[in-house]
Enzyme design. Sequence first.
Site, mmCIF file in Angstrom:
data_model
loop_
_atom_site.group_PDB
_atom_site.id
_atom_site.type_symbol
_atom_site.label_atom_id
_atom_site.label_comp_id
_atom_site.label_asym_id
_atom_site.label_seq_id
_atom_site.Cartn_x
_atom_site.Cartn_y
_atom_site.Cartn_z
ATOM 1 N N ASP A 5 0.779 -1.033 -0.268
ATOM 2 C CA ASP A 5 0.043 -0.381 -0.030
ATOM 3 C C ASP A 5 1.092 1.184 0.427
ATOM 4 O O ASP A 5 1.605 1.634 0.805
ATOM 5 C CB ASP A 5 -0.474 -0.342 1.443
ATOM 6 C CG ASP A 5 -1.502 1.129 1.516
ATOM 7 O OD1 ASP A 5 -2.039 2.019 0.645
ATOM 8 O OD2 ASP A 5 -3.012 1.411 2.369
ATOM 9 N N ASP A 39 28.651 11.814 -57.271
ATOM 10 C CA ASP A 39 27.319 12.141 -56.847
ATOM 11 C C ASP A 39 26.591 13.564 -57.055
ATOM 12 O O ASP A 39 26.422 13.645 -58.100
ATOM 13 C CB ASP A 39 28.292 13.011 -55.345
ATOM 14 C CG ASP A 39 27.377 12.728 -54.192
ATOM 15 O OD1 ASP A 39 26.655 13.776 -53.182
ATOM 16 O OD2 ASP A 39 28.003 11.649 -53.125
ATOM 17 N N ASP A 40 26.125 14.448 -55.974
ATOM 18 C CA ASP A 40 25.255 15.887 -56.948
ATOM 19 C C ASP A 40 25.357 16.670 -57.825
ATOM 20 O O ASP A 40 27.128 16.681 -58.103
ATOM 21 C CB ASP A 40 25.358 16.604 -55.595
ATOM 22 C CG ASP A 40 24.331 17.330 -54.945
ATOM 23 O OD1 ASP A 40 23.250 17.594 -56.050
ATOM 24 O OD2 ASP A 40 24.034 17.929 -54.126
ATOM 25 N N ARG A 91 18.909 24.185 -46.507
ATOM 26 C CA ARG A 91 19.661 24.412 -48.064
ATOM 27 C C ARG A 91 19.024 24.022 -48.629
ATOM 28 O O ARG A 91 19.321 23.956 -49.902
ATOM 29 C CB ARG A 91 19.895 22.659 -47.265
ATOM 30 C CG ARG A 91 21.575 22.335 -48.252
ATOM 31 C CD ARG A 91 21.961 21.532 -49.061
ATOM 32 N NE ARG A 91 23.434 21.005 -49.172
ATOM 33 C CZ ARG A 91 24.120 19.945 -49.772
ATOM 34 N NH1 ARG A 91 23.385 19.190 -50.425
ATOM 35 N NH2 ARG A 91 25.360 19.799 -50.011
ATOM 36 N N LYS A 133 23.408 6.200 -53.953
ATOM 37 C CA LYS A 133 23.350 6.772 -53.336
ATOM 38 C C LYS A 133 21.982 7.721 -52.741
ATOM 39 O O LYS A 133 22.120 8.722 -53.064
ATOM 40 C CB LYS A 133 24.502 7.982 -52.389
ATOM 41 C CG LYS A 133 24.876 7.896 -51.328
ATOM 42 C CD LYS A 133 26.351 9.058 -51.468
ATOM 43 C CE LYS A 133 26.068 10.376 -50.556
ATOM 44 N NZ LYS A 133 27.786 11.349 -50.555
ATOM 45 N N ASP A 174 20.160 10.328 -50.294
ATOM 46 C CA ASP A 174 20.486 11.315 -49.693
ATOM 47 C C ASP A 174 19.322 11.735 -49.697
ATOM 48 O O ASP A 174 17.881 12.051 -50.334
ATOM 49 C CB ASP A 174 20.811 12.011 -50.277
ATOM 50 C CG ASP A 174 22.427 13.182 -49.084
ATOM 51 O OD1 ASP A 174 21.606 12.822 -48.121
ATOM 52 O OD2 ASP A 174 22.687 13.605 -49.779
ATOM 53 N N CYS A 188 21.359 7.838 -46.943
ATOM 54 C CA CYS A 188 22.255 9.162 -46.821
ATOM 55 C C CYS A 188 21.729 10.092 -46.395
ATOM 56 O O CYS A 188 20.584 10.117 -46.918
ATOM 57 C CB CYS A 188 23.654 9.723 -47.820
ATOM 58 S SG CYS A 188 24.518 11.082 -47.298
ATOM 59 N N ASP A 219 28.995 13.285 -42.854
ATOM 60 C CA ASP A 219 29.602 14.174 -43.974
ATOM 61 C C ASP A 219 30.956 13.980 -43.293
ATOM 62 O O ASP A 219 31.753 15.058 -44.157
ATOM 63 C CB ASP A 219 29.321 15.424 -44.334
ATOM 64 C CG ASP A 219 27.740 15.370 -44.995
ATOM 65 O OD1 ASP A 219 28.151 13.892 -45.754
ATOM 66 O OD2 ASP A 219 27.029 16.000 -45.585
HETATM 67 C C1 GLA Z 1 25.571 15.489 -48.626
HETATM 68 C C2 GLA Z 1 25.999 13.993 -48.751
HETATM 69 C C3 GLA Z 1 27.023 14.489 -49.168
HETATM 70 C C4 GLA Z 1 27.016 14.712 -50.957
HETATM 71 C C5 GLA Z 1 26.169 16.303 -50.741
HETATM 72 C C6 GLA Z 1 26.103 16.624 -51.806
HETATM 73 O O1 GLA Z 1 25.832 16.311 -48.082
HETATM 74 O O2 GLA Z 1 26.185 13.736 -47.236
HETATM 75 O O3 GLA Z 1 28.183 13.017 -49.354
HETATM 76 O O4 GLA Z 1 26.350 13.762 -51.112
HETATM 77 O O5 GLA Z 1 24.908 15.972 -50.000
HETATM 78 O O6 GLA Z 1 25.209 17.434 -51.807
#
Ligand code: GLA
Length: 733
Positions: free
Chosen positions: A53, A365-366, A442, A475, A477, A525, A547
């Site tokens: 209790d 990449d980008d 961004r 990849k 992202d 990513c 990164d």
């Molecule tokens: C993010 C990823 C990076 C790269 C950039 C490209 O920050 O983590 O590795 O690919 O985007 O814009």
Amino acid sequence: MTITFDSKNEIFKLDGFTTSYVMKLFPGGVLSHLYYGNYINDTNLGYLVRFKDRGFSGNPLEARGNRGYSLDTATQEYPGFGVGDYRTAAITVELPDGSTATDMRYKCHNIFKGKHSLAPLPSSSANEDDACTLKITLVDGTSGVEADLFYTVFKDSDVLTRNVVIRNAGNYTVYLSRIMSAALDFHHSDFHLITLNGRWACERQIERRPVHHGISLIESMRGNSSHQYNPFLAFVSPNADEENGEAYGFNLVYSGNFAAFCEVDPISQTRVLMGINPTDFKWCLMSGESFTAPEVVITYSSNGLGQMSRNFHRFYNKHLLRDINKRRPVLINSWEAAYFDFTTDSLLTLAKQASELGIEMLVVDDGWFGERNNDKCALGDWYVNEKKLKGGLSRLANEVNSMGMKLGLWIEPEMISKDSRLFEEHPEWCLQVNNRHMQESRSQLALDLSRQDVCDYLYDVISRVLKSANIEYIKWDINRSLSEVQSQLSEPNRQRETWHRNILGVYGLFERLRQTFPDILFEGCCGGGGRFDPGMMYFAPQHWTSDNTDPIERIKIQMGTSLTYPISAMASHVSSSPNHQTGRCTPLHTRGYVAFTGGFGYEMDLGKLTDEEKEIIKEQIKIYKSHEDLIRNGDFYRIKNPFEGNSAAWCFASAQKDRLFFTYVQILSIPNQPLYRVRISCADENKWYKDTKTGDIYSGLVLKHAGIAIPELLGDFLTYSCEFEEVFPNGIV
Ligand code: GLA
């Protein structure tokens, strides 16, 4: 691996590989927690239950005058809300009359072989004979809402998975405002809490603190699991280290908003709850509908944190990662090599330089699509920029393939730039709140993947790109947290479902692309490691860990990540020195050995390398290739903790412990160094080993207890690595 129900004592017992998990029905069918730890051989644990209790703790109907029985103090498995338990609830259901009281009681149970799927949510899986599942159905008598609690134990893993399916078996529409996937009440609070916290470029730093009365909350409200917090926590005994002490680990298989509550109550019991973040969550559940909450993976170790991690690693490698055995080619990524500044010719030059070193794949990449010459525009415009890539991706792929290399590509499907053709055509496809500014991050906005039309569009446009050339790696992202989360398509009473529906959209899109392109190796990513969670690992077997490619920072990030995630899931690259994120200069040897911890690659302008550096890189690739299976499938041992001193060390061990691959990194040079000895904790005491470089023979006992002497490390050689192979397999010396 067995699950039993002792009907006399109303006790459920789940035995895993070496652990037992025991629950009991308390009066009125309250499912309560009794024990979780090393295997025990009896169900007769009722004597552990003591009622007392306690002032201001009320008594439910079935207490029948026993003032000691209260939901406020009972150790429970799925606590309700508003009915006398004042701690954090696992479930809250809102009824049409505006009430929120929810009280879940035992209705029935079922034990079956194997493991159920949670599709479309990601979840672990097992063959019929390798797992056993208990489903306990609870019901709230007033609303008719039912909760199926699932518990699975596995033949080969010290892991227990849990999840919950809520079913509206009542006659009217209800709203779920809190559905945690698992709750567990420990009868004490003699714990330290370990969490993985961080920020961009500094993910999953290990934080450890004693638990305190009150609530600690680890959560994300960013729409992804986040750089800031990870859906992981561990309770460890205060004396726990890598090899000793108890450790309970919890990890949520989910990539959206999550919450993990750790509450120490007034009588020093500890409650842990994990699941979808209840903040800004409200799910409309009509009569007959059900809602599946994500899976929680739970593990127990009585041999410290190292064993806890290895339990997770083995389990994920075997039961969650679907592409564990897909080869990870050594790659060169264009990002830190060229950022947005490339053409077909410059990429082919990079590919040629790479192939001469033994690199196997070029990742663009980008910057390859739309008018994407910087990070302010063109997300969403998934067509090739022919000004940069003359002849498009197919020409690039053909030429890269003719060098004997593969081609990989970066995409960010979930996002859109305001400055893009897609935004001009479909501004309504963004997440947005009417009459409020759409915040950019961004310089980008987020697409509303809770909408099927948006997902269908993305599937079509990405498929078109992938079909246009021989692309063997993607990849995937995502580079912002979500805000103004509202869908232009949903009804007002369904708007608070948008966060979860969005992540279901991501999962659905990923799965469709995986099915259509089964040979592609996907890497996840999120601005580095912002969505490093078991949910994404189900779709993409490896993730860009951070990164931050500075090896000294990476050691901490990788060690933190390894607390729960397998090495097979981490991607790690050698970049140039000085490092682009920190400006720090580090030896190429250090960068290489640190990047061996995961899917290996390079991310630098190879045209700037000296001949000596090229030779080192060729050697690194050879070393990596001869160890990649051990790295991906072996056991990982953290040996020296970089959070505590000027060095770090780790070791990969094969399952039989007949191969050990050890690395020691000294962070800063020290003149006139003391003698450092490091114990190789994973050496098998009953084996003998040969150091493959020196030929020296060691007994496992010696390696484990006396250790090895690290040579003086200076200048460009701040890393020491060696490999031990078992010798004299018959025990004859
Ligand atoms: C993010 C990823 C990076 C790269 C950039 C490209 O920050 O983590 O590795 O690919 O985007 O814009």
